[in-house]
Design an enzyme around this catalytic site. Structure first.
Site, short mmCIF file in Angstrom:
data_model
loop_
_atom_site.label_atom_id
_atom_site.label_comp_id
_atom_site.label_asym_id
_atom_site.label_seq_id
_atom_site.Cartn_x
_atom_site.Cartn_y
_atom_site.Cartn_z
N SER A 146 0.84 -1.19 0.00
CA SER A 146 0.00 0.00 0.00
C SER A 146 0.88 1.24 0.00
O SER A 146 2.07 1.18 0.28
CB SER A 146 -0.90 0.01 1.23
OG SER A 146 -0.13 0.30 2.38
N LYS A 147 0.24 2.33 -0.31
CA LYS A 147 0.92 3.61 -0.37
C LYS A 147 1.61 3.92 0.96
O LYS A 147 2.70 4.47 1.00
CB LYS A 147 -0.15 4.66 -0.66
CG LYS A 147 0.37 6.01 -0.96
CD LYS A 147 -0.80 6.87 -1.41
CE LYS A 147 -0.53 8.32 -1.19
NZ LYS A 147 -1.69 9.13 -1.55
#
Length: 507
Positions: free
Chosen positions: A264-265
């Site tokens: 994920s970011k």
RNA sequence: GGCCCGUUGGUCAAGGGGUUAAGACGCAUCCCUUUCACGGAUGAAUCACGAGUUCGAUUCUCGUACGGGCUACCA
């Protein structure tokens, strides 16, 4: 091998930064297209107007340009299958949706978002935490399957918002052959009636991907594994609209995982490595997420690393040029299991590429890094020599700052602790003599410098080791860097002497 | 919960009935180097589990466990 010209596409949604997995999907598309002398298309999937992010589209193309994976057709390059932005293709989709309704494969649904929400709340149980709009539920909702025909007509005529949903057949096995995982099949009974055309007239991904792949004559469709569950919808749509024989061959690429599952970011900030190809600044929050480019990765290393994350040629070779990848890539050798991203290995790829690239190939990128650190390196010839000398101790391009700044400006700080405790008058005298020797040296090269240095040390009853480290610290500031006489040779007579003098004054 | 996909050292992975189960990253030790690296050598470390098929399963089949994805008028 294929009777039609190979045409593949990458279809990003311009909603933010371009993630590792996205770039790898681009790469595999690109390699496949090049290998088969086909076309690589980039199609912008911007059918969700509420998720529009300014700058995201341009950003994606910048990333592709940096990575050297530019498309043959796109909003930038143009092409004969445009427009390449789905929002501009809006009028195209309606007729397919209408056709599906006419053929009994789809229906109108008038349920409002609030009604849908209520439905989910009402039917939610422990056994079924997320109720679907499926063959059981649709009989209880407001749609053209449950309402009298006159009422449906009246609702449409009065401008009541509606969507078009696919009518999932019962008990039908939908299967297809995935290029990576072989035959995959699904029972339509457990799939819901996905929305195909939204109330605003825009298609959802499901309709758009099928219609556009058909219209753009896509022969092979590669996408992330997260799409596998909705693939039966797409297969059915192909069957209803264009015929299965025209359907592209699918390959669902394994996911790239982060240290704790899905990448994920947030992982980037959390684990200290980038997840995006290039720096991305969220226009709403102004939050900056660092990219591989800015972190100091070479595009060659970046795509090499990505290519090997899920694929290998079976020989054990790990370093590949782009041309080698084009020649050797094969979808059949792509792993079906997800791969955990290992930043240490990524840095190793970069280090290998830095080591094997000629200084001239590194020069412009090193210059940029230097400029950002205010290091004046105007002389290309000198810069190339410096790069050659230090490149094997750099993992990242940004490491050149630390490894080479002292060539261009005197050290700002000195590791005095490494010198002071063992310093004595004898050593001072030695360096004073070295200054004289340097001033008078007929030639200025590493070999002669080293010879003189050692000879004078011996004459002063000093072991070379006792004065070598102090000399290094005088020139470099710390205990690192290439051979000290190589450094002195490159620094030049004046600078070398001046750094010795300056250092002596500090003691 | 349901559906789908997956599972060889810590990580990437080769191998697809009989192998001492490759290689790479990382780690450790040593050599080289009077710095830091590079390079070289060595080492620790793996077939998730249980059945079945078979003379023989890491490899084939089925279960189980575990991991992941999906389950929006998002892609």
């Amino acid at each position: 091998m294929y009777n039609k010209k190979v045409r593949v596409r990458f279809a990003p949604s311009p909603t933010g930064g371009l993630h590792l997995g996205g770039v790898r999907t681009v790469l595999y598309n690109y390699l496949f297209a090049r290998q088969h002398k086909g076309d690589f298309i980039v199609r912008i999937e911007d059918t969700d107007q509420s998720r529009y992010v300014p700058g995201a589209e341009e950003y994606i193309f910048n990333c592709l340009k940096w990575a050297g994976l530019e498309p043959d057709e796109s909003v930038i390059q143009g092409g004969n299958y445009g427009p390449y932005r789905q929002s501009e293709r809006k009028p195209l989709y309606r007729k397919y949706a209408d056709q599906l309704v006419a053929d009994g494969h789809a229906y109108y649904a008038f349920d409002t978002p609030a009604e849908l929400e209520k439905m989910r709340a009402d039917f939610k149980t422990e056994q079924n935490p997320s109720p679907q709009y499926d063959r059981h539920i649709r009989t209880k909702m407001r749609n053209s399957l449950t309402l009298p025909q006159e009422e449906v007509k009246a609702l449409i005529a009065s401008g009541t918002p509606y969507v078009i949903r696919i009518k999932m057949p019962e008990e039908q096995i939908v299967s297809f052959t995935d290029m990576i995982r072989g035959e995959v099949s699904f029972n339509t009974s457990v799939i819901d009636d996905k929305v195909l055309l939204k109330a605003d007239g825009m298609p959802t991904y499901h309709l758009a991907v099928v219609a556009d792949d058909y219209l753009m004559e896509i022969t092979h469709a590669f996408r992330g594994e997260e799409w596998l569950p909705s693939s039966p919808v797409h297969v059915l749509l192909w069957q209803y609209l264009f015929g299965l024989d025209k359907m592209p061959q699918w390959a669902h690429l394994p996911l790239i995982l982060g240290p704790n599952g899905k990448l994920s970011k947030r992982d980037g900030a959390k684990y200290g490595f980038p997840v995006f190809a290039m720096n991305w600044t969220d226009p709403k929050t102004n939050e900056l997420t660092e990219g591989f480019k800015e972190k100091g990765f070479l595009p060659e290393a970046f795509i090499n690393m990505l290519a090997l994350l899920g694929w290998n040629d079976g020989t054990g070779q790990e370093i590949f040029t782009k041309d080698e990848l084009i020649e050797k890539f094969s979808m059949k050798r792509v792993h079906s299991g997800g791969a955990k991203f290992d930043y240490e290995k990524a840095k190793w790829f970069n280090r290998e590429w830095i080591k094997q690239l000629e200084p001239a190939k590194l020069r412009e990128q090193v210059k940029q890094v230097f400029a950002a650190a205010n290091i004046p390196a105007a002389d290309d010839i000198l810069l190339d020599q410096v790069i050659l000398l230090v490149k094997e101790r750099c993992d990242l391009l940004t490491d050149f700052v630390e490894q080479a700044a002292f060539f261009f400006r005197a050290p700002e700080a000195y590791d005095l602790d490494a010198v002071k405790p063992k310093w004595n008058e004898n050593k001072s005298l030695f360096f004073v003599e070295m200054i004289r020797n340097f001033e008078l040296a007929a030639v200025w090269n590493a070999t002669d410098l080293e010879h003189n240095f050692k000879e004078i040390a011996a004459a002063n009853h000093l072991k070379p080791g006792e004065v070598l480290l102090p000399f290094r610290i005088m020139l470099v500031g710390g205990k690192f860097g290439p051979h000290v006489f190589d450094i002195a040779a490159l620094l030049g007579r004046g600078e070398t002497i001046s750094r010795i003098k300056h250092f002596l004054s500090l003691l």
